[in-house]
Design a protein around this motif. Structure first.
Motif, PDB file in Angstrom:
ATOM      1  N   SER A 184       0.825  -1.207   0.000  1.00  0.00           N
ATOM      2  CA  SER A 184       0.000   0.000   0.000  1.00  0.00           C
ATOM      3  C   SER A 184       0.856   1.251   0.000  1.00  0.00           C
ATOM      4  O   SER A 184       2.036   1.217   0.365  1.00  0.00           O
ATOM      5  N   TYR A 188      -2.237   8.036   0.654  1.00  0.00           N
ATOM      6  CA  TYR A 188      -2.611   9.166  -0.199  1.00  0.00           C
ATOM      7  C   TYR A 188      -3.421  10.164   0.620  1.00  0.00           C
ATOM      8  O   TYR A 188      -3.894   9.871   1.720  1.00  0.00           O
ATOM      9  N   LYS A 233      -5.215  12.024  -4.290  1.00  0.00           N
ATOM     10  CA  LYS A 233      -6.228  10.998  -4.548  1.00  0.00           C
ATOM     11  C   LYS A 233      -6.651  10.955  -6.008  1.00  0.00           C
ATOM     12  O   LYS A 233      -7.127   9.923  -6.488  1.00  0.00           O
ATOM     13  N   LEU A 267      -5.430   8.036  -8.152  1.00  0.00           N
ATOM     14  CA  LEU A 267      -5.837   6.656  -7.895  1.00  0.00           C
ATOM     15  C   LEU A 267      -6.404   5.953  -9.131  1.00  0.00           C
ATOM     16  O   LEU A 267      -6.025   4.806  -9.408  1.00  0.00           O
ATOM     17  N   THR A 317      -6.987  -3.911  -6.693  1.00  0.00           N
ATOM     18  CA  THR A 317      -6.737  -2.577  -6.140  1.00  0.00           C
ATOM     19  C   THR A 317      -7.869  -2.233  -5.191  1.00  0.00           C
ATOM     20  O   THR A 317      -8.992  -2.714  -5.344  1.00  0.00           O
ATOM     21  N   THR A 372      -8.991   0.942  -1.940  1.00  0.00           N
ATOM     22  CA  THR A 372      -8.651   1.976  -0.974  1.00  0.00           C
ATOM     23  C   THR A 372      -9.145   1.516   0.387  1.00  0.00           C
ATOM     24  O   THR A 372     -10.157   0.828   0.497  1.00  0.00           O
ATOM     25  N   ASN A 373      -8.399   1.878   1.412  1.00  0.00           N
ATOM     26  CA  ASN A 373      -8.763   1.487   2.766  1.00  0.00           C
ATOM     27  C   ASN A 373      -8.432   2.637   3.696  1.00  0.00           C
ATOM     28  O   ASN A 373      -7.314   3.155   3.685  1.00  0.00           O
ATOM     29  N   SER A 374      -9.398   3.036   4.486  1.00  0.00           N
ATOM     30  CA  SER A 374      -9.225   4.160   5.398  1.00  0.00           C
ATOM     31  C   SER A 374      -9.351   3.690   6.831  1.00  0.00           C
ATOM     32  O   SER A 374     -10.332   3.068   7.216  1.00  0.00           O
ATOM     33  N   GLN A 400      -5.265   7.152   4.840  1.00  0.00           N
ATOM     34  CA  GLN A 400      -5.961   6.557   3.697  1.00  0.00           C
ATOM     35  C   GLN A 400      -4.911   5.893   2.824  1.00  0.00           C
ATOM     36  O   GLN A 400      -3.889   6.508   2.497  1.00  0.00           O
ATOM     37  N   ARG A 401      -5.179   4.627   2.437  1.00  0.00           N
ATOM     38  CA  ARG A 401      -4.175   3.880   1.690  1.00  0.00           C
ATOM     39  C   ARG A 401      -4.760   3.270   0.423  1.00  0.00           C
ATOM     40  O   ARG A 401      -5.918   2.849   0.404  1.00  0.00           O
ATOM     41  N   PHE A 402      -3.911   3.244  -0.592  1.00  0.00           N
ATOM     42  CA  PHE A 402      -4.234   2.598  -1.851  1.00  0.00           C
ATOM     43  C   PHE A 402      -3.485   1.269  -1.872  1.00  0.00           C
ATOM     44  O   PHE A 402      -2.267   1.226  -1.700  1.00  0.00           O
TER      45      PHE A 402
END
Length: 447
Positions: free
Chosen positions: A329, A332, A337, A340, A358, A360-362, A412-414
């Motif tokens: 990850s 971002y 963002k 993305l 893929t 996104t996870n917050s 926040q991660r990609f």
């Protein structure tokens, strides 16, 4: 109700690494522990995918629920010993509330599904709703045990979980900013993950707790112990519960379950081992029996079978999960963002279906947040009782807690496959690798 409360002829104890002994004095508590619905919690890990990051974190929902019961029992003992009600409505402790509090504490997590919160997200289940169903349904052994106390006793216990029980002291023991649930899981999770962040002074906290008409408060001279608890909780969320690798495994699990659901909905599982215990969840027709049949082991068995499934995506995701191959990850923010979609498309061009590879996870969206008495979703405030009996909210007298109050912390991660960070012999892939790397630096997506 009191006439129906059967005590054990001799107290039974369970050895526990956190509380040393867990003391059981009521027959109904022992009977609840021995129900099939409660024993199922042995087969559900407390920390889900975090055990892939912290190898000691193999403890179960069962041991946590036992711990929450024990802390609640100690609170009741303290209240009865030091603050017994003398006249109706005096705001002190009525020990007739003990059994409903103990049962609610023991059963508060009985509705958790396999892999807990990840499973809830995919199949739109809610563990508190299921907890209430399991308690109130006459189909369950738990309900049968509770009805031995009185016919309406299951509903009383369920109302504590629903936060509608009329006595706020009982509700706050189980669910508040500083409750038996959080106190046990912080200590237990810290112990099994091998970390020290969650090690606050439980003995002192319990000593300074006191009932009042509006719920539970804490003596002024115990404020620093409460302050330490809040800081420990903050550290556990930042260092353990929000760990990016645990979340990377959670993303793999989410995508794996989503792929299985998608394949089933498109009739692509007919010629293979049918995951019959998951079918009710795929079709959104789940009974209590269906729900209770699932646990972590059942899902892992399906994942093992899916490693031989002809669908390459399902096969690969099952392998990644069982073999601990988390997605990598990069962090971002609002400035980055907009990259993305471009990054997801590069991942797809490199040969991965971006829908499943893929995400996104917050960490802000995880089930609990840091202490914030002003939040719209805030639990009951932590009240400090002054020497004159007046109450003051903790963050107004603690500079340390005030520094955390109202601050949204997390990231926040990609997420994407690890191979996007590795140069390979394939020249075409390396073109995508180089293109991907333009926006990735030091674990962050950059301009």
């Amino acid at each position: 109700m009191a006439d129906n409360i059967k005590m054990l002829p001799r107290e039974k104890v369970f050895r526990d690494p956190i509380h040393n002994y867990i003391h059981v004095q009521h027959q109904v508590i022992l009977d609840l522990i021995n129900t099939k619905e409660f024993q199922r919690l042995r087969r559900i890990k407390q920390l889900g995918t975090a055990s892939f990051t912290f190898q000691g974190a193999e403890h179960s929902r069962f041991t946590h629920c036992m711990g929450v019961y024990e802390i609640t029992r100690q609170i009741c003992d303290n209240f009865q010993r030091n603050y017994p009600s003398k006249t109706p409505g005096d705001g002190l402790w009525n020990d007739n509330e003990r059994l409903v509090a103990l049962c609610a504490a023991l059963l508060h997590d009985v509705g958790h599904g396999a892999y807990s919160h990840t499973f809830e997200h995919i199949f739109n289940t809610d563990h508190e709703m299921w907890t209430q169903k399991i308690i109130t349904s006459k189909e369950t052994e738990i309900n049968h045990v509770l009805r031995q106390v009185s016919e309406d006793f299951p509903e009383k216990v369920a109302s504590v979980i629903a936060h509608t029980y009329p006595n706020p002291q009982v509700v706050q023991m189980i669910s508040s900013q500083i409750d038996a649930d959080r106190m046990d899981y912080l200590l237990r999770d810290a112990y099994f993950t091998g970390t020290k962040y969650g090690m606050f002074d439980l003995t002192r906290i319990l000593r300074v707790m006191r009932p009042y008409k509006g719920g539970i408060a804490f003596d002024n001279d115990g404020m620093h112990a409460v302050e330490d608890y809040v800081l420990c909780r903050f550290q556990m969320y930042q260092q353990i519960y929000f760990h990016p690798v645990s979340r990377g495994m959670e993303v793999v699990l989410t995508k794996l379950l989503q792929r299985a659901k998608d394949l089933y909905e498109h009739n692509h599982m007919r010629d293979f081992e049918m995951p019959s215990l998951l079918v009710p969840f795929f079709e959104d027709k789940v009974t209590i029996d269906d729900y209770l049949l699932l646990d972590d082991g059942i899902l892992n068995t399906y994942f093992t079978l899916w490693q031989s499934y002809p669908d390459e995506i399902l096969k690969d995701l099952a392998y990644r999960f069982l073999s601990r191959k988390p997605f990598k990850s990069s962090e971002y923010d609002n400035k980055t963002k907009h990259f993305l979609p471009e990054l997801a498309q590069i991942v797809e061009n490199a040969g991965f279906d971006k829908k499943y590879y893929t995400a996104t996870n917050s960490s802000f969206d995880l089930p609990y947040d840091v202490y914030n008495p002003n939040s719209n979703k805030s639990r009951t405030q932590i009240e400090i009782m002054q020497d004159d009996g007046s109450l003051i909210e903790l963050s107004t007298v603690s500079r340390l807690v005030n520094a955390l109050t109202g601050k949204i912390l997390g990231d926040q991660r990609f997420y994407f496959p690890k191979s996007m960070l590795l140069e390979q012999t394939d020249d075409l892939f390396n073109n995508y690798y180089l293109e991907f790397q333009k926006h990735i630096h030091n674990d962050k997506i950059v301009l």
